[in-house]
Design a protein around this motif. Structure first.
Motif, PDB file in Angstrom:
ATOM      1  N   VAL A  38      -6.571   0.952   5.306  1.00  0.00           N
ATOM      2  CA  VAL A  38      -6.617  -0.013   4.207  1.00  0.00           C
ATOM      3  C   VAL A  38      -5.807  -1.256   4.577  1.00  0.00           C
ATOM      4  O   VAL A  38      -6.260  -2.390   4.381  1.00  0.00           O
ATOM      5  N   LEU A  42     -12.705  -2.259  -2.896  1.00  0.00           N
ATOM      6  CA  LEU A  42     -11.248  -2.291  -3.001  1.00  0.00           C
ATOM      7  C   LEU A  42     -10.730  -3.708  -2.792  1.00  0.00           C
ATOM      8  O   LEU A  42      -9.871  -4.184  -3.549  1.00  0.00           O
ATOM      9  N   VAL A  44       0.859  -1.186   0.000  1.00  0.00           N
ATOM     10  CA  VAL A  44       0.000   0.000   0.000  1.00  0.00           C
ATOM     11  C   VAL A  44       0.893   1.232   0.000  1.00  0.00           C
ATOM     12  O   VAL A  44       1.711   1.413   0.904  1.00  0.00           O
ATOM     13  N   PHE A  82     -14.596  -0.096   1.071  1.00  0.00           N
ATOM     14  CA  PHE A  82     -13.511  -1.054   1.254  1.00  0.00           C
ATOM     15  C   PHE A  82     -13.829  -2.390   0.607  1.00  0.00           C
ATOM     16  O   PHE A  82     -12.934  -3.048   0.063  1.00  0.00           O
TER      17      PHE A  82
END
Length: 217
Positions: A16, A108, A5, A105
């Motif tokens: 995240v 993602l 990330v 999320f």
């Protein structure tokens, strides 16, 4: 699966990463482009979550470096620049996918998992061996029809062994695929996790230790 990330908003990056780790994904986090390039040169990542507007080396240049180096790492651009021309520009640099902020999320995670399947040989979502059924989508494991409750790392280790389809997986490879860069390479964490996993799966034992080589189902 291992993910890098790269996001300069530290709170967002850490959120995240925390969510991905709950999904049994190994995650490293950096907050600038220079650090991203350093990690990419050292570690083998399945997916790079990349903010375009980074301090240091710009996200576009990080993307170009991955493409130029012919790395197998798949790139998900994650940025506030969400217009169609900006998305087209990001994809034209070599990114594999583009997700504008703000985002959910769950979306993602689904995109990361889809990209990871493209980075490595396809693995069926449901794996079965010796009465063990591992459903990666539901993060559920049963043995002979009985639910087996596993911790995140135990699930990831089992998934790695089952995906190997009878091949031996070394402790070093498990450290690389299941844990992140903060783990001590001399740690006994693989052995400890393997012991707990064997106990939860019960008898007869299906995970075999191959002396000097690793583990195999």
């Amino acid at each position: 699966m291992r993910v890098l990330v790269t996001e300069d908003e530290e709170l967002l990056a850490d959120l995240v990463a925390r969510g991905l780790r709950r999904a049994a994904i190994a995650v490293d986090v950096v907050y600038d482009g220079d650090s991203a390039l350093e990690r990419l040169m050292v570690n083998d990542y399945d997916v790079l979550i990349l903010d375009r507007d980074l301090p240091g080396t710009h996200g576009d240049d990080v993307c170009k470096a991955v493409v130029a180096g012919r790395m197998r790492t798949r790139i998900l651009m994650l940025t506030a620049a969400g217009t169609v021309p900006e998305r087209v520009a990001g994809l034209s640099l070599g990114a594999d996918d583009y997700l504008p902020k703000p985002f959910e999320f769950a979306e993602l995670l689904a995109r990361v998992q889809a990209l990871a399947r493209r980075a490595t040989p396809a693995v069926p979502p449901v794996l079965e061996k010796h009465g063990i059924v591992l459903d990666s989508a539901r993060r559920q494991v049963t043995r002979k029809g009985v639910y087996v409750r596993l911790a995140h790392k135990e699930f990831a280790v089992l998934a790695t062994l089952m995906a190997a389809d009878g091949a031996v997986v070394s402790a070093e490879e498990l450290l690389e695929r299941v844990w992140d860069e903060n783990i001590d390479p001399f740690s006994n964490i693989v052995r400890v996790t393997m012991s707990k996993l064997r106990a939860k799966l019960g008898d007869p034992q299906v995970i075999r230790t191959v002396p000097g080589s690793g583990y195999v189902i």
